[in-house]
Write a protein that holds these residues in place. Structure first.
Motif, short mmCIF file in Angstrom:
data_model
loop_
_atom_site.label_atom_id
_atom_site.label_comp_id
_atom_site.label_asym_id
_atom_site.label_seq_id
_atom_site.Cartn_x
_atom_site.Cartn_y
_atom_site.Cartn_z
N THR A 1 0.86 -1.18 0.00
CA THR A 1 0.00 0.00 0.00
C THR A 1 0.89 1.22 0.00
OG1 THR A 1 -1.72 -1.17 1.24
CG2 THR A 1 -1.80 1.24 1.23
N ARG A 2 0.80 2.04 -1.05
CA ARG A 2 1.65 3.21 -1.18
C ARG A 2 1.13 4.35 -0.32
NH1 ARG A 2 1.77 -0.96 -5.05
NH2 ARG A 2 3.41 -0.61 -6.61
N SER A 3 2.04 5.05 0.34
CA SER A 3 1.68 6.23 1.11
C SER A 3 2.89 7.16 1.16
CB SER A 3 1.26 5.85 2.54
OG SER A 3 2.37 5.39 3.28
N PHE A 4 2.67 8.35 1.74
CA PHE A 4 3.79 9.29 1.86
C PHE A 4 4.85 8.77 2.82
CE2 PHE A 4 0.36 12.24 0.50
CZ PHE A 4 0.98 12.75 -0.63
N ASP A 5 4.46 7.87 3.73
CA ASP A 5 5.41 7.34 4.71
C ASP A 5 6.24 6.17 4.17
OD1 ASP A 5 4.49 9.13 6.59
OD2 ASP A 5 2.94 7.76 7.32
N GLY A 6 5.86 5.64 3.02
CA GLY A 6 6.60 4.52 2.45
C GLY A 6 5.67 3.47 1.89
N PHE A 7 6.17 2.26 1.85
CA PHE A 7 5.41 1.13 1.32
C PHE A 7 5.04 0.21 2.47
CE2 PHE A 7 6.04 2.78 -2.61
CZ PHE A 7 6.00 1.91 -3.70
#
Length: 309
Positions: free
Chosen positions: A55-61
């Motif tokens: 799941t992609r997010s600004f915090d990483g994968f």
């Protein structure tokens, strides 16, 4: 009928790196690849498996449940690939290539260095990978080529040689005993600073069966690292269990030798498929010879006795 291409091994390698590092950028640095290349690998693997892995997010994968389920199989592929390369390197002419050796912390740090240094001097094209772990690496899965173990190997398809017994005993520095006194009976240990384990271990249970009640509550310092315990005994913190040979080398004093004598069977083992690998055969023989000499020397050297007060 729809056909799907088989995933490339490099995609799994990238997948593992992202799992371990938590982001594309960190994984790319670890593998020496560009971030876009790594991203393409993950996209291609997801498409080939028809699974959402991150799941992609600004915090990483963040790994999905599917990614976590695949992790052990990807790790197995990585182990197999590494073993393949090591085996291939050993088939070339001469003693060259990589040999992966696993040993316990104390044996790897305190006993093996001169043995491995001599091995390297004799065979300068040999590359040694030393894995320090008190866990049992699986030789059948080829997580290591050669293992130095303190218990008899139980797996089939292994070549194993018993070297002898490394004795453990209770020791302290002379100045600690001069300051705090030398215990003459087990019940006198209650007045001393004892170094021992934080978590219950098979060794601690064995001690309990040999000398009675002896649990973690009596330890003034608790550490699950054998190296940390040895360092504290050497520093004069108090009394603790360590190898008799190392204690003699360091000038430590042995106390209560009769209840506190724990022989550890020592074995060198490797997978039988490596029998014809020259690099492994030479390394195996060097370990057997060096460890045999260490055990013989430790048994022959006189122990330093406590001074009577």
């Amino acid at each position: 009928m729809e056909t799907r291409s088989e995933p490339d091994w490099q995609w799994y390698r990238s997948f593992l790196a992202v799992l371990d590092q938590g982001s594309l950028s960190a994984a790319a640095r670890a593998l020496g690849l560009t971030q876009p290349t790594l991203g393409r690998h993950i996209d291609a693997l997801e498409a080939a498996l028809q699974l959402k892995l991150f799941t992609r997010s600004f915090d990483g994968f963040a790994p999905t449940d599917a990614a976590q389920a695949l992790r052990p199989y990807a790790v197995g592929l990585a182990d197999t690939a590494a073993a393949l390369l090591r085996t291939a390197s050993g088939q070339r002419e001469g003693v060259r290539g990589t040999v992966r050796i696993t040993a316990s912390e104390v044996v790897g740090v305190e006993v093996l260095p001169p043995i491995l240094a001599a091995l390297r001097r004799d065979h300068p094209e040999l590359v040694i990978e030393l894995v320090l772990s008190n866990q049992m690496d699986d030789l059948l899965r080829r997580e290591a080529d050669i293992a130095v173990r303190m218990v008899p190997p139980t797996q089939g398809a292994l070549i194993a040689r018993r070297i002898g017994a490394i004795e453990l005993g209770m020791h302290a520095r002379a100045d600690y005993l001069a300051r705090c006194g030398t215990p003459q009976r087990v019940d006198e240990l209650a007045g001393h600073s004892l170094v021992g384990f934080d978590k219950e271990t098979a060794r601690l249970r064995r001690m309990q069966s040999t000398i009675g009640s002896f649990d973690r509550s009596i330890f003034a310092l608790r550490a699950d690292s054998d190296l940390a315990q040895l360092a504290m005994i050497r520093a004069g913190f108090g009394l603790g269990i360590c190898q008799v040979g190392l204690a003699r080398r360091d000038g430590l004093v042995r106390v209560l030798p009769h209840p506190f004598s724990f022989p550890l069977d020592t074995w060198v083992a490797m997978h039988e498929d490596l029998r014809d690998s020259l690099r492994c055969a030479v390394s195996f023989a060097a370990l057997v010879e060096g460890l045999s000499a260490y055990i013989t020397t430790a048994a022959a050297a006189p122990a330093k006795k406590p001074k009577r007060r």
